[in-house]
Design a protein around this motif. Structure first.
Motif, mmCIF file in Angstrom:
data_model
loop_
_atom_site.group_PDB
_atom_site.id
_atom_site.type_symbol
_atom_site.label_atom_id
_atom_site.label_comp_id
_atom_site.label_asym_id
_atom_site.label_seq_id
_atom_site.Cartn_x
_atom_site.Cartn_y
_atom_site.Cartn_z
ATOM 1 N N MET A 106 0.957 -1.199 0.062
ATOM 2 C CA MET A 106 -0.611 -0.502 -0.165
ATOM 3 C C MET A 106 0.902 1.096 0.020
ATOM 4 O O MET A 106 2.016 0.948 -0.028
ATOM 5 N N SER A 107 0.721 1.994 -0.467
ATOM 6 C CA SER A 107 1.196 3.531 -1.173
ATOM 7 C C SER A 107 0.583 4.298 -0.363
ATOM 8 O O SER A 107 0.634 5.523 -1.023
ATOM 9 N N SER A 108 0.109 4.528 1.416
ATOM 10 C CA SER A 108 -0.056 5.885 1.867
ATOM 11 C C SER A 108 1.185 7.287 1.655
ATOM 12 O O SER A 108 1.824 6.683 2.385
ATOM 13 N N TRP A 131 -13.655 -12.029 9.681
ATOM 14 C CA TRP A 131 -13.013 -10.640 10.902
ATOM 15 C C TRP A 131 -11.972 -10.243 11.151
ATOM 16 O O TRP A 131 -11.170 -9.256 11.631
ATOM 17 N N PHE A 132 -10.496 -11.066 11.073
ATOM 18 C CA PHE A 132 -9.809 -10.374 11.390
ATOM 19 C C PHE A 132 -9.147 -9.443 9.571
ATOM 20 O O PHE A 132 -8.515 -8.179 10.155
ATOM 21 N N GLU A 156 -11.022 -6.038 10.331
ATOM 22 C CA GLU A 156 -10.677 -4.739 11.768
ATOM 23 C C GLU A 156 -8.718 -4.412 10.999
ATOM 24 O O GLU A 156 -8.848 -3.244 11.301
ATOM 25 N N ALA A 174 -8.980 -0.951 9.962
ATOM 26 C CA ALA A 174 -7.318 0.654 10.393
ATOM 27 C C ALA A 174 -6.883 0.625 9.356
ATOM 28 O O ALA A 174 -6.981 2.091 8.886
ATOM 29 N N HIS A 175 -6.522 0.374 8.153
ATOM 30 C CA HIS A 175 -6.171 0.937 6.870
ATOM 31 C C HIS A 175 -6.979 1.336 6.236
ATOM 32 O O HIS A 175 -6.480 2.453 5.221
ATOM 33 N N LYS A 227 -9.152 3.632 6.934
ATOM 34 C CA LYS A 227 -8.711 5.097 7.375
ATOM 35 C C LYS A 227 -7.759 6.141 6.591
ATOM 36 O O LYS A 227 -7.694 6.848 6.951
ATOM 37 N N VAL A 228 -6.154 5.547 6.737
ATOM 38 C CA VAL A 228 -5.411 6.024 5.976
ATOM 39 C C VAL A 228 -5.395 5.563 4.744
ATOM 40 O O VAL A 228 -4.316 5.505 4.042
ATOM 41 N N ALA A 286 -11.979 7.103 4.565
ATOM 42 C CA ALA A 286 -10.650 7.443 4.830
ATOM 43 C C ALA A 286 -10.448 8.756 5.801
ATOM 44 O O ALA A 286 -11.445 9.557 5.933
ATOM 45 N N ILE A 287 -9.466 8.577 7.042
ATOM 46 C CA ILE A 287 -9.449 10.152 7.236
ATOM 47 C C ILE A 287 -8.739 10.768 7.364
ATOM 48 O O ILE A 287 -7.843 12.448 7.420
ATOM 49 N N LEU A 288 -7.483 10.683 6.012
ATOM 50 C CA LEU A 288 -6.775 11.225 5.609
ATOM 51 C C LEU A 288 -7.526 12.236 4.153
ATOM 52 O O LEU A 288 -7.868 11.343 3.861
ATOM 53 N N THR A 292 -3.527 -13.990 12.195
ATOM 54 C CA THR A 292 -2.468 -13.354 11.430
ATOM 55 C C THR A 292 -1.998 -12.992 10.824
ATOM 56 O O THR A 292 -1.988 -12.439 9.521
ATOM 57 N N GLU A 320 -1.725 -11.634 6.739
ATOM 58 C CA GLU A 320 -0.840 -11.383 5.470
ATOM 59 C C GLU A 320 -0.659 -12.184 4.136
ATOM 60 O O GLU A 320 -0.794 -11.566 2.717
#
Lengths: 287, 287
Positions: A1-3, A73-74, A77, A81-82, A84-85, A105-107, A158, A162
Motif C-alpha cells: 500500500m502506498s499511503s 473478522w481479522f 478489522e 484500520a487501513h 482510514k489511512v 478515510a481520515i486522510l 494474523t 498477511e
C-alpha cells in the motif's frame, strides 16, 4: 500500500513508471519473496478448521454482529484500520471486506495518477478467499495432520491476513500488465475485446517462457527460505523443511497464475466500456 | 498469540511444557526466522522519518485524537483488534499500546495455565519501541539513503508492527527462561534477589555458549533469507542482499539479547514479591 505523506499531495511513482513492464516485473518478483515468507509463517500453525467456518464463534456473532468466519473478522478489522489511512485509494490494493463495511478515510484522498481504466477495474478477492481457505491452507498445513487444530487461532489468522493481502496485491497487479500491454498496442486488443475472445486476449498478455522461469525461481525460493537451517547448522544434515516446495509451486501454478489471468482478461473485456466509437477508432489507429 | 477455540476452555500447551527449556529454546529459535523475515520485509522500504514523529499527521490528531506517531497508531489499531480476541491474555504477548486504551475482550477469558509469577511480569515495550525507532529502522533502511522517504507509509508501518510484535514476543519470552530456571533451583536465586544483585542473577540464567551459537545461526539465516536469489538465478552471480547480515547480527547482539536479559533479571528481582517468609523458606529448601 502506498499511503503517502501527511497531506498526501505527492506520490513517489509516476504513471509512466507504474505501467513500465520492468517496474511491474520487479514488483511481481519481489512479491514472490513476500508470499513465500508469509506462506512459511502460516505453515507453522495447524489447519484449525473452526477459523474458516462462518459463525463458528458465538461471541463474534453476538458482540460484533459478525456472521462470517474468524479469519474474515481479522481481515475486516485490519482493512478497517487501513481504510482510514486510504490504503484502498491506491490502484494496487483491494479489500476482502465489502467496501460499504469499511470506514471512510481520515486522510485526504490520494491524488494518485490515473493508471488503470476505472470502469475496467475488477476485485477477485471473493474467489481468492475461497481457494485460499479450501485449498491453500489445507495444503500448507498438512504436515500437522489433516484438519489438525493447535488452538493458535490468533497467530494463524494474523498470518492468513498477511498471505491474503500479498496474494491479492500480486493478482490485482495483473491489471497493470493488461493496461501496459493494451497501451502499447491498443489496436491488437479491440477485435478480441469486441468478440469477447478470452483465449485470444490471454494469448496477447501471456508469455509462457516468463511463466516457466517464474516457477523455477519460485521452487528455488521455497527451497532456500523454507529449509530447516537449525538442523543443518547444528547437525550438518537437512532437517524437515518448514514448507513443501512442491506445494508452493503448485499454489502458484494452479491458483495464483490462473487467477491473475482471469483478472487480466476480465479487465481487458471491460477496457472499452463507456468509450465512444470515435475514441475506440482513435485507439485503433494508435500503433 | 494463542487465542483458542470458541469457548476458550482448552489450551494446547500445558504448564510443564511451557516451562521446559527445550520448548522455550524451540520457540526462540523459530522466532529468529520470523524476525529475520520481518526485518527483510521492512527493509524494502525507506526510513520514512515522518512515520515515527509524534503528531506528524494532523488528520490523526484531529480525527483520531492521536498525538503519537503514525506507526504507534498502526500498533494501536492492530492491538485493539487483537485485544478483542484476548491476545494479551496469553503470557507471551504484551501490547505496546497502554492497556487502558485497548478495548475489552469479547471472547471469554482464557483459562491459561499460571506459568509466570504474576507480580513479577514486566512490559519492556516502551524501551523496545525507542530503540526500534531510533536504531533498528535507520540501520536496516540505510541502503535507501539516510532519512530517505519513499512515501510507502502504510506498507512500511504494517511491517513495523510485524517486526515489533515478533521482537516483543521474543524478549518477553525471557520471563519463561527466568521462571523455568528459578523453578529448577529456587534456592540459588533467593540470596541474589534479596541482594538486588543483577550481575549474579544474569549469570544464573545466561549461557555464553548458547548466545555465541545463536549469533552464528542468525548470521546464516540473515545471509540465506536475505540473498538476492533473482540475480543469482538469472545471472549466476550474487546480487545485492535484501538486508545487511552484519546489521541483523548487531541488532540481536546490541539490542534484542541485552533487552531480553533486562527483562529476565527484572522479572527475577520481583519473583519473591508478596511471598511470606515461610513461603520463601520452603522455596529455599526445594533442591
Amino acid at each position: 500500500m502506498s499511503s503517502n505523506g501527511s497531506s498526501g499531495q505527492h506520490t513517489s511513482v509516476d504513471r509512466q513508471t507504474l505501467l513500465s513492464l520492468d517496474h511491474i516485473r520487479a514488483v511481481l518478483i519481489r512479491l514472490e519473496d513476500t508470499i513465500v515468507f508469509d506462506l512459511i509463517e502460516r505453515a507453522q500453525y495447524a489447519h484449525n478448521p473452526p477459523m474458516y467456518a462462518p459463525g463458528a464463534f458465538k461471541e463474534l456473532r453476538e458482540k460484533e454482529n459478525w456472521e462470517a468466519s474468524w479469519v474474515e473478522w481479522f481481515l475486516k478489522e485490519t482493512e478497517a484500520a487501513h481504510a482510514k489511512v486510504r490504503r484502498f485509494d491506491t490502484p494496487d490494493e483491494y479489500p476482502f471486506t465489502p467496501i460499504e463495511q469499511l470506514p471512510k478515510a481520515i486522510l485526504p484522498p490520494l491524488t494518485y495518477p490515473d493508471v488503470l481504466f476505472k470502469a475496467a477495474v475488477v476485485n477477485a478477492n471473493s474467489r481468492i478467499w475461497s481457494w485460499y481457505r479450501d485449498d491453500v491452507v489445507p495444503a500448507i498445513t498438512r504436515k500437522h495432520g489433516l484438519q489438525a487444530d493447535d488452538g493458535q487461532y490468533g497467530s494463524a489468522a494474523t498470518r492468513d491476513v498477511e498471505v491474503l493481502s500479498a496474494v491479492s496485491r500480486r493478482i490485482h497487479f495483473g491489471m497493470f500488465v493488461s493496461e501496459s500491454k493494451f497501451q502499447s498496442s491498443p489496436a491488437d486488443f479491440i477485435e478480441p475485446i469486441r468478440a469477447r475472445d478470452r483465449v485470444k486476449l490471454e494469448a496477447l498478455i501471456t508469455k509462457p517462457a516468463v511463466e516457466a522461469a517464474l516457477l523455477v525461481r519460485l521452487a528455488e525460493k521455497a527451497k532456500v527460505y523454507g529449509q530447516d537451517l537449525d538442523t543443518l547448522l547444528a547437525a550438518g544434515k537437512q532437517g524437515t523443511a518448514k514448507i513443501d516446495t512442491e506445494e508452493v509451486v503448485r499454489i502458484y501454478r494452479e491458483r495464483i497464475i490462473p487467477e491473475t489471468k482471469v483478472v487480466e482478461v476480465d479487465y481487458l473485456l471491460k477496457r472499452l466500456e463507456g468509450l465512444s466509437e470515435e475514441e475506440v477508432a482513435n485507439l485503433a489507429n494508435r500503433r
